[in-house]
Design an enzyme around this catalytic site. Structure first.
Site, PDB file in Angstrom:
ATOM      1  N   GLU A   1      -1.569  -6.954   7.302  1.00 20.07           N
ATOM      2  CA  GLU A   1      -0.403  -6.539   7.978  1.00 20.07           C
ATOM      3  C   GLU A   1      -0.239  -7.597   8.895  1.00 20.07           C
ATOM      4  O   GLU A   1      -1.207  -8.288   9.650  1.00 20.07           O
ATOM      5  CB  GLU A   1      -0.263  -5.276   8.549  1.00 20.07           C
TER       6      GLU A   1
ATOM      7  N   HIS B   1       0.845  -1.236  -0.003  1.00 21.96           N
ATOM      8  CA  HIS B   1      -0.061   0.113  -0.059  1.00 21.96           C
ATOM      9  C   HIS B   1       0.700   1.233  -0.009  1.00 21.96           C
ATOM     10  O   HIS B   1       1.843   1.319   0.419  1.00 21.96           O
ATOM     11  CB  HIS B   1      -1.012  -0.024   1.410  1.00 21.96           C
TER      12      HIS B   1
END
Length: 245
Positions: free
Chosen positions: A87, A9
């Site tokens: 994550e 990202h």
């Protein structure tokens, strides 16, 4: 030959503030949005096209994917969002500044928490308001973690590879995956057969497409970052430096 494109990202607000983020759902910064748009323009300019997109259930990855696809004129592309691409969970470190933690615990300890294979940070308490166990997006998750090491992240990312990504690639689909530094590290470790002791040196920069060329058995032929290789190396080095006091 098959191709797989991996993208971390764009810069998030807590990337900018040098905080441990983990499963905390923070947005992109204006720089992060610009990075995502640039990644999309680069992919389009290089002639890439996709049939399937995969991402996590955290907005910084989802919105990065949206911006990439919008720049490629394929916002209609089917998207699979899955918590297994989240994550790594940073436990009680989530929200804390990395440099502050390095001053308090030492840079070596913070490096272990950030980059080692099997050393998890201190766990988040179930009673902690930061705990995600009451977040309805995880209602179907058997056991929402309270902390994770990279080994734990590998254990959830690889089933997603086996069940979703690999079959799609074998069927001829071109796949782009937009996720996070550690979920991508987990997949790269598997693809490149990186030893546990060596994974500490792998850092993934924000929003620079990482292309894998795969053979018929989905073994890597080669991989490379699109665009300026020196810029990608400098961005990865900047990620590595985040845990320094």
């Amino acid at each position: 030959m098959h191709q797989l494109v991996l993208i971390r990202h764009g810069e998030s607000t807590w990337n900018l503030e040098n905080r441990f983020t983990g499963w905390t759902d923070v947005p992109l910064t204006p720089t992060g949005v610009s990075q995502a748009l640039s990644a999309g323009r680069l992919l389009k300019a290089e002639g890439y096209m996709f049939d399937l997109a995969c991402t996590s259930v955290l907005q910084r990855a989802i919105h990065t994917l949206w911006h990439v696809l919008d720049e490629m004129d394929c916002s209609w592309l089917p998207v699979v969002g899955d918590w297994r691409l989240n994550e790594r969970h940073y436990g009680a470190l989530q929200g804390l500044n990395k440099a502050d933690m390095a001053r308090q615990y030492g840079a070596d300890q913070v490096l272990l928490w950030r980059r080692s294979y099997d050393t998890p940070p201190p766990a988040l308490a179930v009673s902690d308001p930061r705990c995600e166990r009451n977040d309805r997006r995880y209602a179907g998750v058997p056991a929402v973690p309270l902390t994770e090491c990279l080994k734990d992240t590998v254990a959830r990312v690889l089933p997603f590879w086996t069940q979703v990504i690999a079959p799609a690639i074998v069927s001829g689909k071109r796949v782009v995956l937009v996720a996070h530094g550690n979920s991508i590290r987990a997949l790269v470790k598997y693809l490149d057969r990186i030893a546990e002791a060596d994974i500490v040196g792998l850092n993934i920069p924000n929003a620079i497409p990482l292309v894998y060329e795969l053979d018929a058995n989905l073994s890597p032929i080669r991989h490379y970052y699109l665009g300026d290789a020196d810029a990608a190396a400098q961005a990865a080095a900047a990620v590595a430096a985040q845990g320094q006091a």
